[in-house]
Design a protein around this motif. Structure first.
Motif, PDB file in Angstrom:
ATOM      1  N   ASP A 235       0.826  -1.198   0.000  1.00 22.05           N
ATOM      2  CA  ASP A 235       0.000   0.000   0.000  1.00 22.05           C
ATOM      3  C   ASP A 235       0.866   1.255   0.000  1.00 22.05           C
ATOM      4  O   ASP A 235       0.420   2.320  -0.394  1.00 22.05           O
TER       5      ASP A 235
ATOM      6  N   ASP B 103       2.881   4.052  -1.101  1.00 22.47           N
ATOM      7  CA  ASP B 103       3.031   4.660  -2.413  1.00 22.47           C
ATOM      8  C   ASP B 103       4.492   4.901  -2.786  1.00 22.47           C
ATOM      9  O   ASP B 103       4.784   5.266  -3.919  1.00 22.47           O
TER      10      ASP B 103
ATOM     11  N   ASP C   7       3.112  -4.365  -8.404  1.00 18.13           N
ATOM     12  CA  ASP C   7       2.681  -3.129  -9.061  1.00 18.13           C
ATOM     13  C   ASP C   7       2.824  -3.188 -10.569  1.00 18.13           C
ATOM     14  O   ASP C   7       2.019  -2.608 -11.310  1.00 18.13           O
TER      15      ASP C   7
ATOM     16  N   ASN D 253      -3.845   1.786 -13.192  1.00 19.21           N
ATOM     17  CA  ASN D 253      -2.659   2.153 -12.404  1.00 19.21           C
ATOM     18  C   ASN D 253      -1.579   2.831 -13.230  1.00 19.21           C
ATOM     19  O   ASN D 253      -0.550   3.260 -12.691  1.00 19.21           O
ATOM     20  N   GLU D 254      -1.807   2.942 -14.532  1.00 15.80           N
ATOM     21  CA  GLU D 254      -0.751   3.460 -15.414  1.00 15.80           C
ATOM     22  C   GLU D 254      -0.413   4.920 -15.157  1.00 15.80           C
ATOM     23  O   GLU D 254       0.685   5.379 -15.497  1.00 15.80           O
ATOM     24  N   ASN D 255      -1.317   5.654 -14.530  1.00 11.92           N
ATOM     25  CA  ASN D 255      -1.058   7.079 -14.273  1.00 11.92           C
ATOM     26  C   ASN D 255      -0.742   7.373 -12.813  1.00 11.92           C
ATOM     27  O   ASN D 255      -0.716   8.536 -12.409  1.00 11.92           O
ATOM     28  N   SER D 256      -0.500   6.329 -12.023  1.00 13.47           N
ATOM     29  CA  SER D 256      -0.130   6.560 -10.619  1.00 13.47           C
ATOM     30  C   SER D 256       1.248   7.208 -10.558  1.00 13.47           C
ATOM     31  O   SER D 256       2.083   7.021 -11.449  1.00 13.47           O
ATOM     32  N   ASP D 257       1.498   7.945  -9.506  1.00 12.43           N
ATOM     33  CA  ASP D 257       2.764   8.674  -9.387  1.00 12.43           C
ATOM     34  C   ASP D 257       3.966   7.749  -9.424  1.00 12.43           C
ATOM     35  O   ASP D 257       4.983   8.043 -10.065  1.00 12.43           O
ATOM     36  N   LYS D 258       3.852   6.609  -8.741  1.00 13.20           N
ATOM     37  CA  LYS D 258       5.034   5.754  -8.663  1.00 13.20           C
ATOM     38  C   LYS D 258       5.313   5.023  -9.983  1.00 13.20           C
ATOM     39  O   LYS D 258       6.467   4.793 -10.328  1.00 13.20           O
TER      40      LYS D 258
ATOM     41  N   LYS E 243       4.578   6.326 -12.949  1.00 12.09           N
ATOM     42  CA  LYS E 243       5.149   7.381 -13.793  1.00 12.09           C
ATOM     43  C   LYS E 243       6.620   7.604 -13.445  1.00 12.09           C
ATOM     44  O   LYS E 243       7.461   7.789 -14.328  1.00 12.09           O
TER      45      LYS E 243
END
Length: 313
Positions: free
Chosen positions: A26, A28, A79, A236-241, A243
């Protein structure tokens, strides 16, 4: 399509995983990635200290098959994964009902034209022979590479399903010798040139960077199609991690590492040409819209002027 799938799956290793103890967290700031050992995990290891400076902890687990890495991303245990190209990803989704997407293209492993009895493509003569792999996917890539270098021309639309039957023009009347992929490198003393994919070139002692007379460029159809990607579960492709992971893997530091370590057998995928093209198209579209709006404004002004003149009369 079935032939393409069969070819894509030919290289799939079917053993179990080497390690399955890492689960998506969980947190990030923790990125868990399932990867093949070479070159994927090696590239990820190089990315670790860069990501650490950005506040992320990259955990890499090596798998020795091409099924479990997708399953663990679909289930949420990991992830992302890094081991596959887009045709395999698409077919896996279709067959397994998974929801995996491409979060970013990182590298490709190019096909090359290598010396046989001749050391330069400038020496090509009428009737020369060129050995290529005979399986559907690899033969198409080989023929596309020959086309890119002006040796043959394929029928429109042949693309990644091309066979020798799709050759529309053969100005030098070259003989295409179709062989099982592992056998192509063995006929360098019998054919003018051979066309090999990266792993067979390395096995044959060829250096892609030093020995290839020509190889797939990053803007080629094959490179764009067979680029190895970071895959994640849809959404999930645009999550900060994710990217952050993709940005680091596409950074100059990682590109330099890939170029130095693999000597052309692995090449960083550069999608900037596509981005520039898209930006140019968007700019052209905006310019067209602006011109259309200007024309409309001028037309309205002319109409108002005409109406005013009529009223004055």
């Amino acid at each position: 399509m079935k032939k393409l799938v069969a070819a894509v799956l030919t290289g799939v290793l079917v053993a179990g995983t080497l390690s399955t103890g890492v689960y998506a967290k969980d947190d990030d700031k923790t990125i868990t990635v399932a990867a093949s050992a070479t070159p994927h995990a090696e590239i990820l290891e190089e990315a670790k200290p860069i990501l650490e400076k950005e506040g992320y902890d990259l955990e890499v687990t090596v798998f020795d098959d091409y099924v479990r890495p997708n399953e663990v991303v679909e289930s949420g245990e990991f992830d992302a994964n890094y081991f596959q190209h887009i045709p395999y990803l698409d077919q896996f989704n279709e067959e397994k009902g998974t929801h995996l997407v491409n979060a970013g293209g990182i590298h490709y492993e190019p096909f090359g034209i290598y010396p046989g009895t001749k050391d330069s493509l400038d020496d090509l003569e009428d009737g020369d022979s060129i050995a290529v792999p005979n399986d559907t996917t690899n033969e198409a890539r080989a023929l596309l590479l020959l086309q890119d270098n002006g040796i043959i021309t394929l029928k429109d639309g042949a693309g990644l399903n091309a066979t020798v039957k799709d050759i529309a023009e053969n100005p030098h009347n070259v003989e295409i010798v179709e062989l099982e992929a592992a056998q192509v490198a063995r006929v360098t003393g019998e054919t003018a040139y051979v066309v090999l994919n990266g792993n067979y070139a390395l096995e044959a002692g060829f250096s892609v960077g030093k020995d290839a007379l020509a190889y797939e460029k990053s803007d080629s159809e094959a490179a764009k199609t067979y680029v190895n990607v970071i895959a994640v579960k849809e959404g999930n492709e645009n999550s900060d991690k994710i990217k952050a992971l993709v940005d680091v893997l596409k950074s100059d530091e990682i590109k330099d590492f890939i170029n130095e370590k693999y000597d052309g057998a692995v090449i960083p995928f550069d999608d900037s040409a596509d981005t520039e093209k898209a930006d140019a198209e968007e700019t052209d579209s905006k310019d067209t819209d602006s011109k259309d709006e200007a024309k409309e404004d001028t037309a309205e002004e002319n109409a108002e002027t005409t109406e005013a003149a009529e009223d004055a009369e």
